[in-house]
Design an enzyme around this catalytic site. Structure first.
Site, mmCIF file in Angstrom:
data_model
loop_
_atom_site.group_PDB
_atom_site.id
_atom_site.type_symbol
_atom_site.label_atom_id
_atom_site.label_comp_id
_atom_site.label_asym_id
_atom_site.label_seq_id
_atom_site.Cartn_x
_atom_site.Cartn_y
_atom_site.Cartn_z
ATOM 1 N N CYS A 1 0.995 -0.969 0.055
ATOM 2 C CA CYS A 1 0.391 0.196 0.047
ATOM 3 C C CYS A 1 0.666 1.259 -0.315
ATOM 4 O O CYS A 1 1.959 1.098 -0.229
ATOM 5 C CB CYS A 1 -1.451 -0.291 1.257
ATOM 6 S SG CYS A 1 -0.085 0.456 2.473
ATOM 7 N N ASN A 2 0.016 3.000 0.406
ATOM 8 C CA ASN A 2 1.245 3.763 0.068
ATOM 9 C C ASN A 2 1.744 3.550 0.872
ATOM 10 O O ASN A 2 3.451 3.361 1.007
ATOM 11 C CB ASN A 2 0.259 4.512 0.154
ATOM 12 C CG ASN A 2 1.106 6.470 -0.025
ATOM 13 O OD1 ASN A 2 0.920 6.262 -1.456
ATOM 14 N ND2 ASN A 2 1.283 6.617 0.761
#
Lengths: 98, 427
Positions: free
Chosen positions: A8-9
């Site tokens: 994810c980020n």
């Protein structure tokens, strides 16, 4: 042993999920979460790479980097938001059985 | 509505994808993501320093005021190092992360970038034995464009020349590798510093200032225009609509962070000298007032979920409310869901616009204090708004905004509740 890599980020919101997936995997599953910057050096040995819905625009780029041998899929957003680890594990398994 | 959403998705996703592949923008983003710890220190100092402005009503505040006034030089210096040298740190960060993305060793390019930045963002006023007076006021947000230029130019020239071995001085094999690398990079580094020096000489001879001074004179209208209500509203729509499609706001950071952190640093510099704060639209303004509970304004929505009679939605509220309090909106965004849910598209896109407009107008009119510090993205808005402005009215404004957000969300939320019975057993 099934080895799942989550991307994810910042690697934060997926890390909650990673622990839950390990729990529902009952010792059969290894799962860890990485940020978009660092996942590259952790995909060796992974069976499947699963991408958080908030960075799903990165899927093509991640596919390119990971290569054709390891499947890269977007995590089912609803299951992700509801932290439904069992369902996400099921998604990983059905992807691998394709 | 669905057609419009499909059309938007088709157009927005490729843009996000392209930006995410752009190395320079990603290096800028990585830099601002990691620059917060020193800014956090600066914010704490700024909060202590704010005591000097108190009307001392009781012994505690009188003592605080006394402390801040007596130590203003020390507090000012600590604040300057952590907040007002921001462009130098940004320059280091971009050079480092760009090298990392290119897979080249970062040491030499970072070193050369620092030299270039100091040369182009400051200029000497007096240089004599034992006394060097140098103007460094452009090392704060005013120097941010020079920081971007120097770091990117340095890494690009360095990479171009070393890949093609231009000016590569080959040493015999008996020379230790560390030494031969430093000889290898000699010509590229000399070239880059020569470019810096030429720019410095032109600016100093013609304008009597640094490149940063020239740039700020030319671009200060642009900086002023970037801090305006229409821009803030545009940002509010763009980021929330992106979020609706599952596009993390980190995608836009490469463009937005230099502006939002630049204006914050200018406010911090003004605050430290007791001047009026020039800007409204800063990173803390956006993060604490614009998106309360993360993108999608999930604090208001989370409270509605908790109050819901449907068991699954209540559960989403229980899972999501604590993260939302700390500005993390993923559980509610994907769990309710907001993402790709046509019913919630309008409130998701427009609530931030309401928050931003109300806050912007109140701050422009100086009814609520403006922001001069940034604590952390996960600081709850109530405290973030209060501490970053030093104004308790800002915290009250957050409570009011959450109530407004709940009222706007309510009819859409009810419609969502009615139309999605089939998601009820997704636990």
């Amino acid at each position: 042993m099934l080895n799942i890599v989550l991307v994810c980020n910042g690697g934060m919101s997926t890390s909650i999920l990673a622990n839950r997936i390990v729990d529902v995997g009952e010792g059969e599953v290894a799962c860890s979460a990485y940020s978009e910057q660092e996942y590259g050096s952790h995909v060796a040995g992974a069976d499947i790479v699963m991408v958080g819905p908030q960075v799903r625009y990165l899927i093509d780029q991640i596919k390119e980097k990971v290569g054709p041998d390891v499947p890269v899929v977007g995590i089912n957003p609803l299951a992700y938001g509801r932290l439904n680890a069992a369902k996400i594990l099921e998604q990983a398994k059905s992807e691998l059985n394709k | 509505m669905e057609k419009f959403i499909n059309w938007l998705e088709k157009n927005l996703m490729p843009i996000a994808n392209k930006i995410a592949k752009q190395r320079h923008l990603m290096a800028i983003r990585d830099t601002f993501m990691t620059i917060l710890p020193p800014l956090f220190f600066g914010a704490i100092v700024a909060v202590i320093n704010a005591g000097a402005d108190f009307d001392a009503t009781n012994a505690f505040f009188a003592a605080w005021k006394n402390f801040a006034t007596n130590n203003s030089m020390i507090l000012g210096w600590l604040n300057l190092i952590t907040m007002s040298l921001m462009s130098l740190y940004v320059c280091i960060g971009i050079a480092y992360y760009l090298c990392k993305r290119y897979g080249i060793d970062a040491y030499m390019p970072v070193l050369t970038s620092v030299a270039g930045f100091i040369m182009l963002a400051s200029y000497p006023q007096e240089l004599s034995y034992g006394n060097a007076l140098v103007q460094i006021t452009y090392w704060d947000g005013k120097g941010i464009l020079v920081a971007l230029f120097v770091s990117i130019m340095t890494v690009e020239v360095y990479k171009y020349m070393s890949e093609r071995k231009i000016g590569y001085i080959k040493m015999p094999d008996s020379v230790p590798p560390a030494l031969s690398t430093s000889f290898g990079s000699l010509v590229p580094v000399l070239t880059i510093i020569l470019i810096d020096a030429i720019l410095f000489i032109i600016c100093y001879k013609t304008a009597g200032t640094s490149l940063a001074g020239v740039v700020i004179n030319v671009l200060s209208p642009a900086f002023k225009a970037a801090d305006s209500l229409p821009v803030a509203m545009f940002v509010a729509i763009l980021l929330n609509v992106g979020w609706f499609f599952g596009i993390h706001d980190a995608v836009w950071s490469g463009f937005l962070d230099p502006i939002e952190y630049g204006t914050l640093s200018l406010n911090a510099a003004a605050k430290a000298t007791g001047a009026a704060l020039p800007h409204v639209f800063t990173v803390s303004f956006w993060c604490y007032f614009g998106i309360i509970g993360g993108l999608g304004n999930c604090l208001a929505l989370g409270i509605l979920c908790l109050l819901s009679k449907r068991k699954d939605i209540k559960m989403v509220g229980r899972l999501g409310i604590v993260p939302a309090f700390f500005g993390i909106s993923e559980p509610i965004t994907f769990g309710l869901p907001i993402m790709l849910n046509p019913i919630l598209f309008i409130p998701c896109a427009l609530i931030s616009v309401v928050n931003v407009t109300v806050s912007y107008l109140l701050m422009s009119a100086n009814i609520i204090g403006r922001t001069y510090a940034m604590l952390s993205y996960s600081m709850p808005s109530f405290f973030g708004a209060w501490l970053s402005t030093g104004d308790f009215k800002a915290a009250i404004l957050i409570v009011v905004l959450v109530l407004i957000d709940m009222v706007i969300y309510y009819p859409f939320f009810k419609a969502h509740e009615k139309s999605t019975e089939e998601l009820a057993d997704e636990f």
